[in-house]
Scaffold this motif. Structure first.
Motif, short mmCIF file in Angstrom:
data_model
loop_
_atom_site.label_atom_id
_atom_site.label_comp_id
_atom_site.label_asym_id
_atom_site.label_seq_id
_atom_site.Cartn_x
_atom_site.Cartn_y
_atom_site.Cartn_z
N ALA A 69 -8.24 7.66 9.86
CA ALA A 69 -7.30 8.55 10.40
C ALA A 69 -5.91 7.96 10.39
CB ALA A 69 -7.55 9.16 11.77
N TYR A 70 -4.81 8.52 9.74
CA TYR A 70 -3.50 8.18 10.20
C TYR A 70 -3.02 8.77 11.37
CZ TYR A 70 -1.96 6.05 5.77
OH TYR A 70 -1.53 5.11 4.74
N GLY A 71 -2.13 8.34 12.26
CA GLY A 71 -1.55 8.68 13.40
C GLY A 71 -1.45 7.54 14.31
N MET A 72 -2.32 6.59 14.33
CA MET A 72 -2.14 5.33 15.25
C MET A 72 -3.00 4.19 14.25
SD MET A 72 -3.72 4.17 18.72
CE MET A 72 -5.02 3.25 17.48
N ASN A 73 -1.93 3.53 13.59
CA ASN A 73 -2.48 2.48 12.80
C ASN A 73 -2.05 1.21 13.10
OD1 ASN A 73 -2.48 5.26 11.29
ND2 ASN A 73 -4.34 4.03 10.37
N ILE A 74 -2.50 0.05 13.06
CA ILE A 74 -1.87 -1.31 13.29
C ILE A 74 -2.09 -1.96 11.83
CG2 ILE A 74 -4.15 -2.44 14.29
CD1 ILE A 74 -0.74 -3.32 15.39
N PHE A 75 -0.86 -2.17 11.69
CA PHE A 75 -0.80 -2.96 10.05
C PHE A 75 -0.19 -4.46 9.99
CE2 PHE A 75 -0.10 1.63 9.07
CZ PHE A 75 -1.01 1.79 8.18
N ASP A 76 -1.11 -5.29 9.27
CA ASP A 76 -0.74 -6.81 9.34
C ASP A 76 0.20 -6.98 7.91
OD1 ASP A 76 -0.47 -9.30 8.64
OD2 ASP A 76 -2.39 -9.78 9.62
N LEU A 77 1.45 -6.80 8.22
CA LEU A 77 2.26 -6.95 7.28
C LEU A 77 2.45 -8.05 6.34
CD1 LEU A 77 5.48 -5.16 8.84
CD2 LEU A 77 3.67 -3.98 7.36
N LYS A 78 1.96 -9.37 6.77
CA LYS A 78 2.06 -10.42 6.10
C LYS A 78 0.74 -10.21 5.03
CE LYS A 78 2.22 -14.24 8.28
NZ LYS A 78 2.00 -15.36 9.22
N VAL A 79 -0.45 -9.71 5.45
CA VAL A 79 -1.48 -9.59 4.64
C VAL A 79 -1.31 -8.50 3.58
CG1 VAL A 79 -3.91 -9.17 4.37
CG2 VAL A 79 -3.22 -10.41 6.27
N TRP A 80 -0.42 -7.56 4.08
CA TRP A 80 0.22 -6.36 3.11
C TRP A 80 0.83 -6.91 1.98
CZ3 TRP A 80 1.11 -1.02 4.95
CH2 TRP A 80 1.57 -0.05 3.97
N LYS A 81 1.72 -7.87 1.99
CA LYS A 81 2.41 -8.38 0.96
C LYS A 81 1.58 -9.22 0.14
CE LYS A 81 6.46 -8.77 4.28
NZ LYS A 81 7.49 -9.47 4.99
N LYS A 82 0.69 -9.99 0.88
CA LYS A 82 -0.25 -10.82 -0.04
C LYS A 82 -0.84 -9.97 -1.03
CE LYS A 82 -0.60 -14.61 3.22
NZ LYS A 82 -1.63 -15.52 4.14
N LYS A 83 -1.59 -9.00 -0.46
CA LYS A 83 -2.61 -7.77 -1.20
C LYS A 83 -1.58 -7.13 -2.22
CE LYS A 83 -6.34 -9.24 0.81
NZ LYS A 83 -7.64 -9.89 -0.04
N ASP A 84 -0.50 -6.98 -2.04
CA ASP A 84 0.50 -6.25 -2.83
C ASP A 84 -0.01 -4.96 -2.75
OD1 ASP A 84 2.57 -5.11 -4.46
OD2 ASP A 84 1.25 -5.68 -6.24
N ILE A 85 -0.03 -4.10 -1.35
CA ILE A 85 -0.59 -3.07 -1.16
C ILE A 85 0.15 -1.75 -1.79
CG2 ILE A 85 -1.16 -1.32 0.95
CD1 ILE A 85 -3.17 -3.61 0.42
N THR A 86 1.51 -1.93 -1.59
CA THR A 86 2.34 -1.29 -2.30
C THR A 86 2.44 -0.86 -3.73
OG1 THR A 86 4.10 -1.44 -0.67
CG2 THR A 86 4.90 -0.33 -2.27
N GLY A 87 1.94 -2.17 -4.44
CA GLY A 87 1.74 -1.99 -5.94
C GLY A 87 0.31 -1.28 -6.27
N ILE A 88 -0.55 -1.44 -5.33
CA ILE A 88 -1.67 -0.74 -5.49
C ILE A 88 -1.42 0.97 -5.42
CG2 ILE A 88 -3.93 -0.16 -4.58
CD1 ILE A 88 -4.22 -3.14 -3.69
N TYR A 89 -0.68 1.08 -4.45
CA TYR A 89 -0.27 2.58 -4.04
C TYR A 89 0.33 3.25 -5.11
CZ TYR A 89 2.50 6.48 -2.36
OH TYR A 89 3.22 7.72 -2.14
N HIS A 90 1.46 2.39 -5.63
CA HIS A 90 2.01 2.92 -6.97
C HIS A 90 1.28 3.03 -8.28
CE1 HIS A 90 6.05 1.49 -5.61
NE2 HIS A 90 5.74 2.29 -5.12
#
Length: 686
Positions: A569-590
């Protein structure tokens, strides 16, 4: 006299006449049978010692015996063996009161029948003048073995066999008696069960069953709306006969049916219960019933009536489907429309904000906005009142409000209102920062695929062309995807958190339709085990899995994802932004968003691309952190809601709308002060 069950004097005489055919032993047996029975009744029946002792006791102790009895006592031992005497002794023990004295006193059991009377016997040794001797016979049970008959007396059976047969008859009689008793008990048990079932059936309310009829009115019906239902059924049958009368040119009956239909429609109107009906309803029902009876006599044809009813049913079914589509469209429209009160609040706050001097438009404690040691929240909303509830509920349940930082992003239309509200109503010692999504220069169509798609001609046609099946009358199965929020970048900004907050390590994302009920600081210490997203899973045994959101007929989806993978569920999500950048989550989304330009992988929305982007990168949180469904599920357990850290009004029934579920609304309204001047001026009330 002969005393033996199943034997008679006539049988004995017959044996004597045919003596040449009988063995000598049988003749001797019948000669001494009578004294033997006397002996048994007089001697063996009253003693518990051995056979020889019984004979001696009877011979010496009973001085009043006559000479026949004494003679029998003297010779019985020489005639019968010890085994025969034992059998006769045990048989006599079952006879109860059967003894010589009983016979003399005529004290016979009811099971014995008198079948003959002999002449009196003169007793020379006693003073008794006359005694009547009666020959008796006992009724034997009818079964596969008949009574010992005259044929038995003519047979060559030994006395021991006769005695055993006699005992067998006694046992069979006892068995039959016991069987009859068991059958009687079974019958009684069945009768008790039937009585209990009848009593239970009386408790069932079956007043309407078997009594409801469109041809008559049951005045004793307990159904409160039975009259309304009766009138509606009469109208249905009247329309059927109206069509048939028109077909068969029954003009008089046609006119009469039309008249009665109009009268019943006027009386019925929009009534839903009998109490809403006009007092003339019983008269109209009676008149309609008479016309229907007349029409039935003249027009009834099973095939025609069935065909007309089937056509009416099909038409009604089509109307129901059309109304359901319209209802879905209207509910979606109502869910996405901003109520007048909230629109009024936003406009008033916006006007007052731009009247403020520039120096008064700034929030305090701006130095906390990039401090990674504090608890940071991301909230993207264009609803001022909803955003205020999220912030207020979080701060009111926090142990130390000074450590909480709220990053609010809204659109240009509500930017002034959002700033003004929190300037007037600061949430304790927490830090507030409001931004305008339209000022993010990096968020453009050349960088963001979804923004480019939203600006395309195909998307505009999908949303705005009049000939597209989004009209009220046609409806559509995917109407929920065709609403304004999917055109707003606020809904897609969650995929760009590192770009929005480049100096933060962790951030808690919150939707604006949630309410916080507990302190959330422990979420920042949850070990995500190298994953990017911490969320509560929503799948059950067969629902809310990947195949519900993604098109697995597409080879790209089928090749890369498991259709049974669990959704979250979206609505309450804890995000680790450091790992986000390593995994290039935004690039996967694009990447996946570019592949879905024609909406062949998933429909519009943010959850399907979120499931794809964070596939195998989501850590499941405990269920108590986030309880969903307050915007569509009326059966959520109250204890589950009250024990949750966050409750989510996902669905169409948002708490700020009139169509919200009343039972869930207090969890949201408790964080609003309806006596606030702005709320009173805009007529916002609980």
């Amino acid at each position: 006299m002969a005393l033996k069950r199943g034997f008679s004097i006539s049988g004995l005489n017959k044996n004597r006449r045919g003596g040449s055919r009988l063995p000598i032993v049988v003749v001797i047996f019948f000669c001494v049978l009578s004294p033997l029975i006397f002996f048994v009744g007089r001697g063996l029946y009253t003693t518990s010692s051995s056979t020889d002792q019984n004979l001696n006791a009877v011979g010496s102790g009973k001085q009043h015996l006559n000479w026949r009895e004494r003679l029998a006592l003297q010779h019985v031992k020489s005639i019968f063996s010890k085994e025969v005497i034992d059998v006769i002794t045990s048989s006599t023990a079952d006879l109860g009161p059967l003894s010589l004295d009983s016979f003399r006193k005529n004290n016979l059991s009811a099971s014995w029948k008198v079948i003959g009377v002999d002449t009196s016997v003169e007793d020379n040794a006693a003073s008794e003048p006359n005694q009547t001797a009666t020959v008796v016979k006992q009724e034997a049970p009818k079964g596969k073995d008949d009574n010992i008959s005259d044929d038995d007396s003519r047979s060559g059976d030994t006395p021991a066999k006769l005695a055993r047969r006699f005992m067998q008859q006694l046992r069979e009689k006892r068995h039959e008696k016991r069987a009859a008793e068991l059958l009687r008990q079974d019958d009684e048990a069945i009768a008790r069960l039937e009585s209990a079932a009848i009593e239970r059936s009386k408790l069932v309310d079956g007043a309407v069953l078997g009594k409801y009829s469109i041809w008559r009115k049951e005045m004793d019906s307990e159904n409160s709306d039975s009259t309304v239902r009766l009138m509606r059924d009469q109208l249905i049958m009247a329309r059927v006969y109206l069509s048939i009368a028109k077909m068969k040119s029954k003009l008089d009956l046609l006119q009469e049916l039309q008249t009665r239909i109009k009268e019943s429609q006027r009386v019925l109107g929009d009534s839903l219960a009998d109490s809403d009906l006009h007092p003339s309803a019983p008269e109209k029902i009676k008149a309609m019933g008479q016309v229907l009876s007349k029409a039935r006599e003249q027009l009834y044809d099973c095939k025609l009536v069935t065909g007309k009813l089937r056509a009416m049913l099909q038409t009604a079914d089509e109307q129901v489907r059309s109304l359901k589509k319209q209802s879905t469209f209207l509910s979606q429209l109502a869910a996405k429309t901003v109520p007048n009160g909230i629109h009024c609040l936003s406009m008033r706050l916006t006007i007052d904000y731009y009247l403020l001097p520039l120096e008064k438009r700034k929030f305090p404690r701006s130095e906390n906005l990039e401090n990674p040691n504090l608890y940071h929240y991301a909230l993207f909303s264009d609803n001022v009142l909803a955003a205020s509830v999220v912030v207020n509920s979080t701060i009111m349940n926090a142990k130390d409000s000074s450590k909480h930082v709220f990053h609010l992003v809204t659109d240009k239309l509500n930017f002034g209102a959002m700033n003004m509200w929190f300037l007037l109503n600061p949430p304790g010692k927490a830090t507030i920062h409001v931004e305008n999504v339209d000022e993010f220069k990096w968020l453009n169509s050349s960088y963001c695929p979804v923004l480019r798609q939203l600006e395309s001609a195909a998307m505009k046609e999908y949303y705005f062309k009049a000939n597209h099946p989004t009209s009220l009358s046609s409806g559509s199965s995917n109407l929920k995807y065709r609403n304004p929020k999917y055109l707003s970048m606020l809904n897609h900004l969650r995929f760009y958190l590192p770009e929005v907050y480049p100096k933060l390590d962790k951030i808690l994302f919150l939707d604006d339709d949630i309410v916080v009920q507990k302190d959330l600081t422990k979420l920042w210490s949850v070990d995500l085990h190298g994953k990017v997203n911490g969320a509560v899973e929503t799948c059950g045994e067969s629902f809310h899995r990947f195949d519900k959101y993604l098109n697995f007929s597409n080879p790209h989806i089928a090749r890369n994802f498991d259709p049974n993978a669990c959704g979250w569920a979206y609505g309450m999500n804890i995000f680790d932004l450091k790992v986000w950048k390593k995994k290039d989550i935004t690039g996967i989304y694009h990447k996946w968003q570019n592949m879905n330009e024609d909406r062949v992988l998933w429909k519009l929305g943010t959850l399907p691309p979120g499931l794809i982007t964070f596939y195998n990168l989501t850590h499941p949180l405990e269920k108590t952190w986030h309880v969903l469904g307050l915007g569509y599920n009326p059966s959520i357990d109250r204890s589950e809601i009250e024990s949750a850290a966050v409750v989510h009004y996902n669905g169409n029934m948002k708490p700020w709308l009139e169509l919200a579920m009343t039972k869930y609304r207090p969890y949201w309204t408790k964080y609003i002060k309806y006596d606030h001047p702005y709320l009173r001026n805009c007529n916002l009330s609980e």
